[in-house]
Scaffold this active site. Sequence first.
Site, PDB file in Angstrom:
ATOM      1  N   GLU A 404       3.019   4.465   0.823  1.00 51.29           N
ATOM      2  CA  GLU A 404       3.430   3.051   0.965  1.00 51.29           C
ATOM      3  C   GLU A 404       3.844   2.740   2.408  1.00 51.29           C
ATOM      4  O   GLU A 404       4.752   1.936   2.652  1.00 51.29           O
ATOM      5  CB  GLU A 404       4.603   2.709   0.024  1.00 51.29           C
ATOM      6  CG  GLU A 404       4.379   3.074  -1.429  1.00 51.29           C
ATOM      7  CD  GLU A 404       3.472   2.124  -2.180  1.00 51.29           C
ATOM      8  OE1 GLU A 404       3.148   1.055  -1.651  1.00 51.29           O
ATOM      9  OE2 GLU A 404       3.071   2.469  -3.303  1.00 51.29           O
ATOM     10  N   GLY A 405       3.195   3.372   3.355  1.00 49.18           N
ATOM     11  CA  GLY A 405       3.580   3.192   4.763  1.00 49.18           C
ATOM     12  C   GLY A 405       4.620   4.240   5.114  1.00 49.18           C
ATOM     13  O   GLY A 405       5.663   4.328   4.465  1.00 49.18           O
TER      14      GLY A 405
END
Length: 596
Positions: A404-405
Amino acid sequence: MSDKTRGGQFLVKETKCEDIFTPEDFSEEQLMMRDSVKEFVDKELWAHKDRFEKKDYAYTESSMRKAGELGLLGVAVPEEYGGLGMGFVSTMLVCDYISGATGSFSTAFGAHTGIGTMPITLYGTEEQKKKYVPKLASGEWFGAYCLTEPGAGSDANSGKTKAVLSEDGTHYKITGQKMWISNAGFCSVFIVFARIGDDKNITGFIVENDPSNGISMNEEEHKLGIRASSTRQVFFNETKVPVENMLSERGNGFKIAMNALNVGRIKLAAACLDAQRRVTSGAVKYANERIQFNTSISTFGAIRSKLAEMATSAYAGESASYRAAKDIEDRIAAREAEGTSHQEAELKGVEEYAIECSILKVAVSEDIQNCSDEGIQIFGGMGFSEDTPMESAWRDARIARIYEGTNEINRMLSVGMLIKKAMKGHVDLLGPAMKVQEELMGIPSFDTPDFSELFAEEKVIVANLKKVFLMVAGSAVQKYGPDLDSHQQLLMAAADILIEIYMAESTILRTEKLAKKEGEDKVQEQIAMAKLYLYKAVDIVNLRGKEGIAAFSEGDEQRMMLMGLKRFTKYTNLPNVVALREKIAEKLVAENSYCF
């Protein structure tokens, strides 16, 4: 729409404890939902933890089907598409409690409900939603999300996968390679991002998983943790996708990807909460049972200190995560009240709080890593063995800082987005930053303040930490302007200050609200946790503040800012940290679990 509902405002506005939502505010319905999720997790997941560790992918899939039958895959899906249509806080709650037993299942759950289903719910046409969402909500079908490529990780928009329109204009042919695709092994439908021609931005497509349509996969990846979550490379070779399966419009893929990740980030923070509760409880129980030197190790200060810190991080993570979740829910409701569609309201609601989503993703993913690490330490040699649940918790926690980053990307995003909001006039950073400059020039007050009320001093300190951020970030923006992006180490230092402010303030406000409701004498341990969290936050702000100031200033300017930093991180009454930890540990040891 009121100013109070803007993301990032926490930095420049004082928030009252009455205005935040806390885990103590869950409704009867939410508590019932929580208990039914816990029952499912204990029976289906925790009791079979060894199957997940032995890479039993089929068991992950069958557990997902059971979750679907119970309606747990459709909590965030509107009722007209077969879901439960629950509010944002309730969807957070389900994500929180369903994720505590094993990272393998929580990854499958998160990938399916979040990035697998949500892009269709939020960006799909009416036809697309009717066709796909009910099957995804029920668990008849599973979803996966194909964004990452061998050459496109953090730089998601640089993907090479191509989509070429057919001669007759009826379909696109997609060709390319995607990697680290969660749920690939058992999914029915992919959200695939590909580039049309030389478009600047990628485009999203809904692609059904049909091996005869040019879709093939590598074997399952061998991973450090989340061992029974299916993760494969997926290859598309002239895979035909009907034009009506384009998601949103051409070139909108990067935006879809980023917005899906915003929701993913706050849900990922939620997914690390129950893991912390379980690890802490497990460590407390073991410490109470383990006898050394003729006494249980839970009587030793070194162990008690660890237990207190573990519980404090969990409590802070809960406080901040549910505060933000309710802010998002309120924002969605306000948008809907103005006549916006549910899709648009939800998108804009989450986007508004993208800063908080990034803050939470970083803070809580790092807390679960520390928590499970200390869990291993408390178990000693046993903690290193696969016979105890600590080593799998530690391995599963590791991915949370990457997907998610990465946390580095999210740190830079949190500050970058805040500065963008200031440029757009959504958050006034300039005014308050100028005031801090003036305060630095002025003569400090030497009056002894009245700190007799609960948290009076702590609130002054939080307000001062905000001044540190404004001083450091404000001066950095003045100095580098739009070039600030290229000063990553400085952004990282500013981000750590921002993160600590949000986490510490959320913890103090939750506890103040609780103390007003229950009476201070009833919540002494929570008060101790709020004070302990702040103490550690002040240390981090001091350290990162110095680093930031040294990076872009010298001479008189630097001396003045360092004096400001010292003034803004000073306690009038230094808390007795050892006593605070002792109070928290005493309660944990007596209750034999995480009990807050």
